[in-house]
Design an enzyme around this catalytic site. Structure first.
Site, mmCIF file in Angstrom:
data_model
loop_
_atom_site.group_PDB
_atom_site.id
_atom_site.type_symbol
_atom_site.label_atom_id
_atom_site.label_comp_id
_atom_site.label_asym_id
_atom_site.label_seq_id
_atom_site.Cartn_x
_atom_site.Cartn_y
_atom_site.Cartn_z
ATOM 1 N N PHE A 88 -24.865 -35.468 -20.263
ATOM 2 C CA PHE A 88 -24.872 -34.290 -19.404
ATOM 3 C C PHE A 88 -24.975 -33.036 -20.250
ATOM 4 O O PHE A 88 -24.331 -32.926 -21.295
ATOM 5 C CB PHE A 88 -23.579 -34.253 -18.573
ATOM 6 C CG PHE A 88 -23.438 -33.027 -17.715
ATOM 7 C CD1 PHE A 88 -24.222 -32.840 -16.588
ATOM 8 C CD2 PHE A 88 -22.500 -32.052 -18.027
ATOM 9 C CE1 PHE A 88 -24.088 -31.714 -15.786
ATOM 10 C CE2 PHE A 88 -22.352 -30.918 -17.237
ATOM 11 C CZ PHE A 88 -23.152 -30.747 -16.116
ATOM 12 N N VAL A 89 -25.782 -32.112 -19.760
ATOM 13 C CA VAL A 89 -25.894 -30.784 -20.354
ATOM 14 C C VAL A 89 -25.699 -29.775 -19.219
ATOM 15 O O VAL A 89 -26.279 -29.942 -18.131
ATOM 16 C CB VAL A 89 -27.267 -30.579 -21.036
ATOM 17 C CG1 VAL A 89 -27.424 -29.155 -21.545
ATOM 18 C CG2 VAL A 89 -27.452 -31.578 -22.168
ATOM 19 N N GLY A 97 -33.667 -28.857 -25.481
ATOM 20 C CA GLY A 97 -33.651 -29.993 -26.395
ATOM 21 C C GLY A 97 -32.269 -30.579 -26.639
ATOM 22 O O GLY A 97 -32.124 -31.487 -27.468
ATOM 23 N N ASN A 126 -32.661 -38.570 -8.872
ATOM 24 C CA ASN A 126 -32.666 -37.614 -9.971
ATOM 25 C C ASN A 126 -34.003 -37.661 -10.722
ATOM 26 O O ASN A 126 -34.091 -38.104 -11.866
ATOM 27 C CB ASN A 126 -31.479 -37.889 -10.902
ATOM 28 C CG ASN A 126 -31.199 -36.724 -11.825
ATOM 29 O OD1 ASN A 126 -32.030 -35.833 -11.989
ATOM 30 N ND2 ASN A 126 -30.031 -36.736 -12.428
ATOM 31 N N TYR A 133 -36.142 -39.359 -19.175
ATOM 32 C CA TYR A 133 -35.903 -40.646 -19.819
ATOM 33 C C TYR A 133 -37.216 -41.378 -20.100
ATOM 34 O O TYR A 133 -37.382 -41.981 -21.162
ATOM 35 C CB TYR A 133 -34.979 -41.518 -18.970
ATOM 36 C CG TYR A 133 -33.589 -40.965 -18.799
ATOM 37 C CD1 TYR A 133 -32.940 -40.279 -19.822
ATOM 38 C CD2 TYR A 133 -32.914 -41.106 -17.592
ATOM 39 C CE1 TYR A 133 -31.670 -39.775 -19.665
ATOM 40 C CE2 TYR A 133 -31.632 -40.601 -17.429
ATOM 41 C CZ TYR A 133 -31.014 -39.938 -18.459
ATOM 42 O OH TYR A 133 -29.754 -39.441 -18.299
#
Length: 161
Positions: A88-89, A97, A126, A133
């Protein structure tokens, strides 16, 4: 990105990690599912029996993302693997990045540990994550479904004869 630091979490990081976990739950519209707590998280990451590991992503000294993972095993490969439970970001730090760096970091750990695979799940709605991915080289397996037993059903299953 020279001001990005990826590092293993320490016990002092657990409250920050838990806040990021709650941020992930909010993003996935699953805040109601967060029933855990900081004490248990710390115990599972640093207690007598370690269940998982976590990497923090820090940008300019601020925790902006994490990856949490644990070992699994492939009977077909007869090799250990890594299961990436969550990556998670924070939304305002995406497209820089950071997620890619976290995924690469965990992949490097898998290679260093002679793992046969790195796996994770993604919610079918999502699309941004699925696309990310796939661009990173992951196959989204169409034939596999996650099975889960929790709560009362887990207790009931454990007492079956």
């Amino acid at each position: 990105m020279t001001n990005l630091i990826l590092r293993s979490t320490t016990p002092a990081d657990v409250p920050t990690l838990f806040q990021l976990i709650k941020g992930l739950a909010e993003y996935e519209k699953l805040t109601h599912a967060v029933t855990g707590n900081i004490v248990d998280l710390e115990s599972h990451l640093f207690g007598d029996r370690i269940y998982a590991e976590a990497i923090l992503a820090e940008l300019d000294g601020k925790a902006v993302g994490f990856a949490l993972f644990f070992p699994n095993y492939s009977t077909f490969l007869t090799k250990p693997g890594i299961y990436l439970e969550d990556i998670f970001v924070l939304p305002e730090y995406r497209h820089q990045g950071i997620g890619k760096s976290l995924l690469i970091h965990v992949a490097k750990l898998a290679v260093e540990r002679d793992c046969g695979r790195l796996e994770w799940s993604v919610l079918d709605w999502n699309a941004p994550a699925i696309g990310f991915y796939q661009r990173m080289g992951a196959d989204v397996l169409p034939d596999w479904r996650i099975c889960r037993v929790t709560g009362e059903n887990l207790a009931k299953l454990a007492t079956e004869n």
